[in-house]
Design an enzyme around this catalytic site. Sequence first.
Site, PDB file in Angstrom:
ATOM      1  N   THR A  45       0.841  -1.204   0.000  1.00 23.17           N
ATOM      2  CA  THR A  45       0.000   0.000   0.000  1.00 23.17           C
ATOM      3  C   THR A  45       0.876   1.255   0.000  1.00 23.17           C
ATOM      4  OG1 THR A  45      -0.195  -0.077   2.420  1.00 23.17           O
ATOM      5  CG2 THR A  45      -1.969  -1.075   1.141  1.00 23.17           C
ATOM      6  N   ILE A  51       1.186 -10.409  -4.597  1.00 23.58           N
ATOM      7  CA  ILE A  51       1.296 -10.992  -5.938  1.00 23.58           C
ATOM      8  C   ILE A  51       1.885 -10.003  -6.936  1.00 23.58           C
ATOM      9  CG2 ILE A  51      -0.616 -12.600  -5.553  1.00 23.58           C
ATOM     10  CD1 ILE A  51      -2.450 -10.666  -7.055  1.00 23.58           C
ATOM     11  N   ASP A  52       2.397  -8.857  -6.426  1.00 18.38           N
ATOM     12  CA  ASP A  52       2.788  -7.750  -7.300  1.00 18.38           C
ATOM     13  C   ASP A  52       4.233  -7.777  -7.786  1.00 18.38           C
ATOM     14  OD1 ASP A  52       4.260  -6.741  -4.978  1.00 18.38           O
ATOM     15  OD2 ASP A  52       2.340  -5.968  -4.254  1.00 18.38           O
ATOM     16  N   HIS A  86       1.116 -16.745  -2.411  1.00 14.92           N
ATOM     17  CA  HIS A  86      -0.183 -16.667  -3.090  1.00 14.92           C
ATOM     18  C   HIS A  86      -0.035 -16.478  -4.602  1.00 14.92           C
ATOM     19  CE1 HIS A  86      -2.349 -15.453   0.893  1.00 14.92           C
ATOM     20  NE2 HIS A  86      -2.139 -16.748   0.790  1.00 14.92           N
ATOM     21  N   CYS A 102      -6.252 -21.328 -24.484  1.00 14.08           N
ATOM     22  CA  CYS A 102      -4.891 -21.478 -24.998  1.00 14.08           C
ATOM     23  C   CYS A 102      -4.889 -21.740 -26.499  1.00 14.08           C
ATOM     24  CB  CYS A 102      -4.187 -22.610 -24.262  1.00 14.08           C
ATOM     25  SG  CYS A 102      -2.466 -22.850 -24.754  1.00 14.08           S
ATOM     26  N   CYS A 158      -2.811 -25.672 -27.661  1.00 13.63           N
ATOM     27  CA  CYS A 158      -3.158 -27.071 -27.407  1.00 13.63           C
ATOM     28  C   CYS A 158      -4.640 -27.296 -27.661  1.00 13.63           C
ATOM     29  CB  CYS A 158      -2.785 -27.470 -25.979  1.00 13.63           C
ATOM     30  SG  CYS A 158      -3.727 -26.606 -24.712  1.00 13.63           S
ATOM     31  N   GLY A 186      -2.537  -2.378  11.924  1.00 13.05           N
ATOM     32  CA  GLY A 186      -3.644  -3.032  12.608  1.00 13.05           C
ATOM     33  C   GLY A 186      -3.142  -4.069  13.604  1.00 13.05           C
TER      34      GLY A 186
END
Length: 256
Positions: free
Chosen positions: A29, A102-103, A118, A151, A154, A227
């Site tokens: 953040t 995930i960044d 994750h 995809c 395939c 927090g």
Amino acid sequence: MDKNTMDSCTKIIKDAKNMVVLTGAGISTESGIKDFRSRTGIYKLAPEYILSLDYFYKYPKEFYQFAIENLYHPEAVPNKGHQILAKWEREGKVSSIITQNIDGLHQKAGSHNVIEFHGTIRTATCQNCGKTYSTSEMMTRLDTMEDFYVCSHCKTKRKEDQFIKPDVVLFGDTGEWFSTEGFNYILNLLRKADCLLVLGTSLKVTPFSTFPQYKSAGVPVIIINKGDTPYDFAPNTFVIKESIGTTLARMDENIN
């Protein structure tokens, strides 16, 4: 900020030679990326089920539109917190970073030993053949192809088997680190740590939230999070409810 707590934490980090870092949305953040669970977080925009495996397979186009708009931030740059962690890794203090994020900002900052628990939003993979696509490729496909999420490399009887899924762990999904081997690897890192540094996570999402329980007895835990967490009053635990970047910068100044 309590000076005694700050001094104690700085000394612990100064002496650390095998520090494991757990990071969550709170460190990102500070680079302008929205978190999930705060009053202004992503879950206030839409229900959690949008980020589920079921929703992805039922509504792949809508899923991608939401994910690209809310989870993909290629313009984001690492902040002071990311940069100091990378510096401490180079100096031999940080051995591993285990992140919920995930960044990819830890890697952008120069950290190498990063476990993306994750997954990552930077790539997507065909669930049949395993071909990997970059998220920028998926954005181009979305703009130019009807079944962009199928995809092109395939063929299977069921079109759903060829779906290209972002490499993030969705609700109802399992990632590579959720295997017995992956989990044991992480637990081994935690047991060997001489300090656990927790940054920007409430430690309320399982199984990530259980990780502090696996440290060796007597190993200190430093939590920097605005927090509360379930571990705030655990023995040998130091809690700082301040900016991650500002706090780590002060520590780094006092170490050197």
